[in-house]
Design a protein around this motif. Structure first.
Motif: not given
Length: 161
Positions: A123-147
């Motif tokens: 989220f803090l890295f959003l200005p540098y690479e917005p699309l990639w940051s959102v994709v990684v944030m979604a992946i992180d949310a899936f990881v948290i949900w799964s665990l």
């Protein structure tokens, strides 16, 4: 004398007394000795995400032209600083993902912690690479949900009673 043993008499068959339990064979227990599907999912995502974060960190440390220079930003950090953060967090995530796949007990809590930390940092890295940051944030949310949502076999049976 007949060539075949009487019906229901298993003692005449070679190896049956040793290979099949009384009453016939039982179907394998689906949860015994295996990782849950959510743990495997989270482990693979963390392993792949960790390797990608290491590559992202290398590009930032090398000050490659991959990242656009931004102007004034509240959470501004040098690109080299962000690179080292991604390198360290990516290496830890990859090791934790591999540990999840090997069934290590400590990796579940560590995986939740690292995925939550990664989500905030992306989220803090959003200005540098917005699309990639959102994709990684979604992946992180899936990881948290799964665990967090995966229950061990004994725990799941106890809650159903």
């Amino acid at each position: 004398m007949s060539a075949h043993p009487p019906a229901g008499d298993r003692h005449g068959e070679i190896g049956t007394a040793w290979s099949a339990p009384r009453g016939g064979s039982r179907p394998p227990d689906p949860g015994h000795g295996r990782l849950g599907d959510g743990i495997v999912f989270a482990g693979v995502l963390m392993l792949c995400g960790g390797v990608l974060a290491v590559l992202q960190g290398i590009a930032a440390v090398a000050e490659d032209d991959v990242y656009a220079r931004i102007g004034s930003y509240v959470y501004e950090l040098s690109l080299t600083g962000w690179g080292w953060i991604h390198l360290v967090l990516g290496a830890l995530a990859a090791v934790t993902g591999a540990a999840l796949l090997r069934g290590m007990a400590w990796a579940r809590f560590t995986g939740v912690f690292l995925a939550a930390l990664s989500l905030v940092l992306q989220f803090l890295f959003l200005p540098y690479e917005p699309l990639w940051s959102v994709v990684v944030m979604a992946i992180d949310a899936f990881v948290i949900w799964s665990l967090v949502s995966w229950q061990e076999r004994g725990t799941a049976q106890a809650t159903r009673r």
